[in-house]
Design a protein around this motif. Structure first.
Motif, PDB file in Angstrom:
ATOM      1  N   ASP A 269       9.548   7.394   2.614  1.00  0.00           N
ATOM      2  CA  ASP A 269      10.603   6.415   2.916  1.00  0.00           C
ATOM      3  C   ASP A 269      11.351   5.999   1.652  1.00  0.00           C
ATOM      4  N   LEU A 270      10.620   5.795   0.564  1.00  0.00           N
ATOM      5  CA  LEU A 270      11.256   5.408  -0.699  1.00  0.00           C
ATOM      6  C   LEU A 270      12.160   6.517  -1.218  1.00  0.00           C
TER       7      LEU A 270
ATOM      8  N   VAL B 206       0.870  -1.171   0.000  1.00  0.00           N
ATOM      9  CA  VAL B 206       0.000   0.000   0.000  1.00  0.00           C
ATOM     10  C   VAL B 206       0.912   1.227   0.000  1.00  0.00           C
ATOM     11  N   VAL B 207       0.827   2.006  -1.064  1.00  0.00           N
ATOM     12  CA  VAL B 207       1.690   3.183  -1.170  1.00  0.00           C
ATOM     13  C   VAL B 207       0.938   4.382  -0.590  1.00  0.00           C
ATOM     14  N   ASP B 208       1.377   4.812   0.573  1.00  0.00           N
ATOM     15  CA  ASP B 208       0.810   6.002   1.194  1.00  0.00           C
ATOM     16  C   ASP B 208       1.902   7.068   1.263  1.00  0.00           C
TER      17      ASP B 208
END
Length: 118
Positions: free
Chosen positions: A95-96, A87-89
């Motif tokens: 963080d990425l 899940v990309v929030d």
């Protein structure tokens, strides 16, 4: 009296034949020692020790790696991505971006420390 320790050297047939021809009547071991231990025997450069600046850059990269959980975090992200549960929030996106910045900094710093141009 010094202790003599054996030394072994592998030669193919042609190499051994050349040495035996050059040694003539001299025992092969004595001939090899006379050539290798001669004052004018070729000397090879010692290993280059990195300059202090390069060592400092490498130390910085190692310190950053030690403080960072980037590798573990990227592993967890890859695991969830492979499982289809990622899940990309906003937090993950941040963080990425931080992980990418860390990796980019490490790459540039390592290349600089190794004297490699980018």
């Amino acid at each position: 009296m010094s202790i003599r320790t054996p030394f072994s050297m592998r030669l193919n047939e042609a190499e051994r034949q050349v040495l035996e021809e050059r040694a003539g009547a001299m025992p092969l071991a004595a001939y090899i020692k006379s050539v290798v231990l001669a004052e004018d025997a070729p000397r090879y450069r010692k290993r280059r020790t990195p300059p202090i600046a390069e060592q400092q850059l490498l130390a910085e990269v190692l310190a950053r790696l030690g403080q960072s959980r980037t590798a573990n975090n990227l592993n967890q992200i890859a695991k969830h991505l492979n499982q289809g549960t990622l899940v990309v929030d906003e937090e993950l996106e941040a963080d990425l971006k931080a992980a990418l910045a860390d990796v980019a900094w490490m790459r540039v710093t390592l290349m600089r420390a190794l004297g490699v141009s980018s």
